[in-house]
Write a protein that holds these residues in place. Sequence first.
Motif, short mmCIF file in Angstrom:
data_model
loop_
_atom_site.label_atom_id
_atom_site.label_comp_id
_atom_site.label_asym_id
_atom_site.label_seq_id
_atom_site.Cartn_x
_atom_site.Cartn_y
_atom_site.Cartn_z
N ILE A 225 0.70 -0.87 0.01
CA ILE A 225 0.19 0.32 0.37
C ILE A 225 0.83 0.97 0.39
CG2 ILE A 225 -0.28 0.05 2.44
CD1 ILE A 225 -3.11 1.24 1.73
N SER A 226 2.49 1.12 0.60
CA SER A 226 3.02 2.71 0.79
C SER A 226 2.91 2.81 -0.69
CB SER A 226 4.20 2.26 2.17
OG SER A 226 4.40 1.32 0.97
N ALA B 239 0.89 4.63 -2.15
CA ALA B 239 0.78 6.37 -1.88
C ALA B 239 1.93 6.63 -2.25
CB ALA B 239 0.56 5.87 0.13
N LYS C 214 -0.47 5.95 3.31
CA LYS C 214 -1.01 5.04 3.12
C LYS C 214 -2.51 5.11 3.53
CE LYS C 214 1.38 3.15 6.77
NZ LYS C 214 1.87 2.06 7.24
#
Lengths: 367, 367
Positions: free
Chosen positions: A18-19, A22, A29
């Motif tokens: 997820i980072s 982001a 995130k």
Amino acid sequence: MLVSDSKPEERRAPRARISDVAQALGLTKATVSRALNGYPDISESTRARVRHKAAELGYSPLSHAQAIRTGRARSLGIVLQVGDQDGQRPFVADFLAGLSSAASAENWTLTVATATTEEDMLATMGRLIDERKADGFVLPRTKVADERIRMLRRLSIPFVLFGRTGDPESCAYFDILGEDAMALAVRHLHGLGHRRIGYIGGGDGFYYSAVRSAGYRAGIEAVDLPFDPAIVGGGAYTVDAGMREADRLLAADEPPTAILCATDMCALGVCRRASALGLRVGGDLSVIGYDGVPEGAWSTPPLATFEVDSRVAGLHLANLLIRRIRGENPADLRETAHARFLDRGSAARPMMSSAELREHVARATGR
Amino acid sequence: MLVSDSKPEERRAPRARISDVAQALGLTKATVSRALNGYPDISESTRARVRHKAAELGYSPLSHAQAIRTGRARSLGIVLQVGDQDGQRPFVADFLAGLSSAASAENWTLTVATATTEEDMLATMGRLIDERKADGFVLPRTKVADERIRMLRRLSIPFVLFGRTGDPESCAYFDILGEDAMALAVRHLHGLGHRRIGYIGGGDGFYYSAVRSAGYRAGIEAVDLPFDPAIVGGGAYTVDAGMREADRLLAADEPPTAILCATDMCALGVCRRASALGLRVGGDLSVIGYDGVPEGAWSTPPLATFEVDSRVAGLHLANLLIRRIRGENPADLRETAHARFLDRGSAARPMMSSAELREHVARATGR
DNA sequence: CCTCTTGCCGAAACCGGTTTCGGTGCTGAA
DNA sequence: TTCAGCACCGAAACCGGTTTCGGCAAGAGG
């Protein structure tokens, strides 16, 4: 502690996290998470950007990582009862196929366990719940009074029945209308000329037994035949039990020229016993079963029965359970379907009257 | 986002977490973790205290929480192939029961998926790997050249075969020795007096086909009969294919008085075709199958076959796979077992010579 | 013009474990 | 006596997400 016998040159591309999403968008995130999970405090434009980038990077959240916070692992649980002599086993593969493909379509998985006894089943389900291995359960072979339902209700764990139950309050379910099948079978036999139509019910306590029995009774009444307990048996879902009940019904003062059975295994037992008594099944005695087990196609003559599409049942059940877990109202999650009649050799016009049949059986049994 | 239709008064006791254990002992969770995972830098006395307290509090680690760091979820994966006409489906329930109970015993779970085609299967396995839903795989129905094995090797994911394969390097497996069964069947038929014993092999590419075929050949040689390609068929694992091959073998100049089949479904096809030709199976023609499918018990006469204990196979495979995942050498993880011969009516002393059989078939087919 | 919402997003805590790193206290050798 | 070395454990970072809380800017209302 780590095993590493991997050839270093062979490494698959690491998953997008997820980072990564982001960072690629200059967001945090937290924002990405909320965007993907439909939180209202994210603008539609960013949500679209996030969705697009996630797809581009092939990102999808790791269910364990989610589960650690949410408690949900996107996994459907099912505990199969094994070891007893019921004719449901052949369909397990198709059933699981239905469950699995519907689950996969929503990116869920299927966790399967087995149990031998009812206590074992409850304990196994408890373990899966406790370990958060399953977010909800599919319950096959429901009983009129089902302990699994009591337990899951108490723990407020979502579930969906394959079948129905005595107290359907808060229950989602998918079921095949066995009552309609039995009523249709009676009408079919009546149409062939049968006027003494017996019935042998299935396993005690199971809900399917109750509905199929009710369907027989409704069918009998619909064609204006009397209900005669002398040609009605029950509690038979094995070959042996079918043979035993066949003996009993055929020994009646006015024996049935056709016997309808709640299960195929029972029906196969009836056929076997009838043959042993010198009766031609599908002539002297007609037999109809229910389940569509493969054995039925190989008995002589082949068994008329009702076929159930287990794969479709699995598809429906998985979808219902996922919707249930997502919070939908159980009362809105109830579906039914019909079994398909397989008209095969074991059901035909009667070639003996009930009285002749009685004579024949008396001679054959030496009484 | 949270569903909460739970009655607040009914709440199960919360799970003990690692921090509870740590706090109860005045240790940190790091120490507890290392103690339970066998790290060497923990004194035996502390380790014992930790173990004891963990048991007392009923603590066991949540597999998701572990997986997020370790990548392992204590879960066995299996992808079942469905939709094709092979006779393996009836055993799925028992097989899963074996896998599941062995897994449960070690506190592992079973993640099941299904696939229809080979590409579908590879994609499904890839998804399970990518999502870390399975730490390793059980591969049933292995082929001589198996794409699944290639893929898992490349990704260095542990696996164990139910069966064997062409290149067993780095493969752990459990298998039933089909070659021994076939050889035994030949000897049995020879002992009954048969001197023309035909054979019909199973699905092309599957390893079981190769070994069973080799077993037939070894059996033939052991009883000093010639190998005659005219009475050997192959590629038949369905009823239809069995009927087709039966026609071919029986049309030989010197037709077989007994036909051995690599699969029961094929054998049932042979029986059906033989009956249609007016041959009495288990007299004019003997037939032996392999698999022990339930249909075999209901054909007339019942089919002689070899029964496989699927539950035991599942037990062994799960244990082997767990040990494989834990890092043991695949060469040490290989087990075999034997199928059990079910001597039933379809195999008996020959009542026609090959020549008579030929006459009969010629008449029946109008040639 | 100022305050009060409202919409939108960032910072940081958190979930329940594992693993790295470093720091004790004790022992044994110099 | 001193210091290296070892056995053992604590502190803190980390895994990959979710959720709480708070802050900023723009628009609404007075």
